[in-house]
Design a protein around this motif. Sequence first.
Motif, short mmCIF file in Angstrom:
data_model
loop_
_atom_site.label_atom_id
_atom_site.label_comp_id
_atom_site.label_asym_id
_atom_site.label_seq_id
_atom_site.Cartn_x
_atom_site.Cartn_y
_atom_site.Cartn_z
N LEU A 193 0.82 -1.21 0.00
CA LEU A 193 0.00 0.00 0.00
C LEU A 193 0.85 1.26 0.00
O LEU A 193 0.50 2.26 -0.63
CB LEU A 193 -0.93 -0.01 1.22
CG LEU A 193 -1.97 -1.13 1.25
CD1 LEU A 193 -2.86 -1.01 2.47
CD2 LEU A 193 -2.81 -1.13 -0.03
N SER A 194 1.97 1.22 0.69
CA SER A 194 2.89 2.36 0.68
C SER A 194 3.41 2.63 -0.72
O SER A 194 3.50 3.79 -1.16
CB SER A 194 4.05 2.09 1.64
OG SER A 194 4.98 3.15 1.62
N GLN A 195 3.72 1.57 -1.46
CA GLN A 195 4.20 1.74 -2.82
C GLN A 195 3.09 2.23 -3.76
O GLN A 195 3.36 3.04 -4.66
CB GLN A 195 4.79 0.43 -3.33
CG GLN A 195 6.09 0.05 -2.62
CD GLN A 195 6.67 -1.26 -3.11
OE1 GLN A 195 6.01 -2.01 -3.84
NE2 GLN A 195 7.89 -1.56 -2.71
N VAL A 196 1.87 1.76 -3.55
CA VAL A 196 0.74 2.25 -4.34
C VAL A 196 0.59 3.76 -4.16
O VAL A 196 0.38 4.50 -5.13
CB VAL A 196 -0.57 1.53 -3.95
CG1 VAL A 196 -1.79 2.21 -4.59
CG2 VAL A 196 -0.52 0.06 -4.37
N ILE A 197 0.72 4.22 -2.93
CA ILE A 197 0.60 5.66 -2.65
C ILE A 197 1.77 6.43 -3.25
O ILE A 197 1.58 7.49 -3.87
CB ILE A 197 0.50 5.89 -1.13
CG1 ILE A 197 -0.82 5.33 -0.59
CG2 ILE A 197 0.62 7.39 -0.81
CD1 ILE A 197 -0.92 5.34 0.92
N GLU A 198 2.98 5.91 -3.10
CA GLU A 198 4.16 6.62 -3.59
C GLU A 198 4.17 6.75 -5.11
O GLU A 198 4.72 7.70 -5.66
CB GLU A 198 5.43 5.91 -3.12
CG GLU A 198 5.71 6.07 -1.64
CD GLU A 198 5.82 7.53 -1.23
OE1 GLU A 198 6.44 8.32 -1.97
OE2 GLU A 198 5.24 7.88 -0.18
N GLU A 199 3.55 5.79 -5.81
CA GLU A 199 3.49 5.87 -7.26
C GLU A 199 2.62 7.02 -7.75
O GLU A 199 2.80 7.52 -8.86
CB GLU A 199 2.96 4.54 -7.82
CG GLU A 199 3.95 3.39 -7.67
CD GLU A 199 3.28 2.05 -7.92
OE1 GLU A 199 2.08 2.03 -8.26
OE2 GLU A 199 3.96 1.02 -7.78
N ASP A 200 1.66 7.45 -6.93
CA ASP A 200 0.75 8.54 -7.32
C ASP A 200 0.32 9.28 -6.05
O ASP A 200 -0.83 9.19 -5.62
CB ASP A 200 -0.47 7.97 -8.05
CG ASP A 200 -1.41 9.06 -8.55
OD1 ASP A 200 -1.00 10.24 -8.60
OD2 ASP A 200 -2.58 8.74 -8.86
N PRO A 201 1.24 10.01 -5.43
CA PRO A 201 0.95 10.62 -4.12
C PRO A 201 -0.18 11.64 -4.15
O PRO A 201 -0.87 11.85 -3.15
CB PRO A 201 2.28 11.26 -3.71
CG PRO A 201 3.05 11.41 -4.98
CD PRO A 201 2.63 10.27 -5.85
N THR A 202 -0.41 12.28 -5.30
CA THR A 202 -1.51 13.24 -5.39
C THR A 202 -2.84 12.56 -5.68
O THR A 202 -3.90 13.18 -5.54
CB THR A 202 -1.24 14.28 -6.49
OG1 THR A 202 -1.21 13.62 -7.76
CG2 THR A 202 0.09 15.00 -6.26
#
Length: 386
Positions: free
Chosen positions: A267-276
């Motif tokens: 989940l952290s990587q999912v967020i980091e791929e598209d933080p906005t």
Amino acid sequence: MAEFLIIEDEAEKRSSIENEIRAYFGDPGIQFCVAQTFAEAAKLIFERRFDLIVTDLMLPRRKGDEPSDFSDNLLDFLSSSSLNSSAVVVAISQFGDLIERQATSFKRLGIFLLDYNNQSDWRTCLKVCLQRVEHKQTVDFAIICALEEERVGFREVEGDATFGELSRYHGLDCRDISIAGFNGICVVQPRMGLVDAAAICSQILSLFRPRLICMAGICAGFEGEVELGTLLVSDPSWEHQSGKWKGEDFKLSHYQEPLQNSVRTILSQVIEEDPTCQSLTSDLPELYRSLERAAAIMPTVSGSAVIASSDKASEIREQHRKVGGLDMEVYGLYRAAAIHSDSISCFAAKTVVDLANEAKGDDLHHAGAVFSARFVAKAIHRILSD
């Protein structure tokens, strides 16, 4: 298709069992996992989930060994395998003394113990077990929502997702849903709150045996810590009401449930791929704006009451210096999943739609539900594909 494990080293006996299963389902192409040694059986029981396990009681420990009684070890493994806690298990042996000795122990675990020498009896009982397998519904994932307006958000999930038909199963308010080829259900709780969340979670895990269970929807946030429209993945979660009142003083019992590390990493990587998260909110004008970070993994707290009071929100906020969100269900979900099995992936992702103060309103409810649904769908795909 159901998953079958046959633990049997004698080819003729194994073939008889396989033929019974194929004949029942009318499918000559059914595939079986086969273990011919105790070591192979142990590995499969702990690594894979099966709907039906048919096993002998005498098996070689390793290839080349003579068959020996492994029934006590089998009982230990089956009782401690979280993956196969709901599997239908049938033991078929041709050794009458061994059957007699283990009858009580196997019955205690709900395992059918049959005499292979009585051909009519074991075939009849196996058919009954196959009926149980046939009517048992399993899914890849399950989503819980506290409100119907949260589930409706999944109608606006784009891409390879299908928002299916309503159904009822053991009294649950279900809707079929598929995401990227994975089949699941979305269940709305009878009532809001962490008690219903825990009860529904436990029921789903027992009935449907999903690999992943999660929660989508909306929540409150703490002013100064998060902005309206931020999506929060809960880690950890706890109940703000758990503790002891003594006179006018309340002492919190700080029991927390965290995300599993493997789930948190994904989940952290999912967020980091598209933080906005603009790919998820570009058509939601209520939420679409230039936020440096529109989603975060943060501590959240659960309780049984709706909070619309700045004073009460401030009081709860003192329980953790980094707490970001406030909801009514997540802790119940996390706790129930943790008690059921440590092999079930579990997370909650909710959108902040108010700040738990007197200005609490519902203007952002729909957009928040859609944002959460889209993120959850994306996360389910990533976790199950891992």
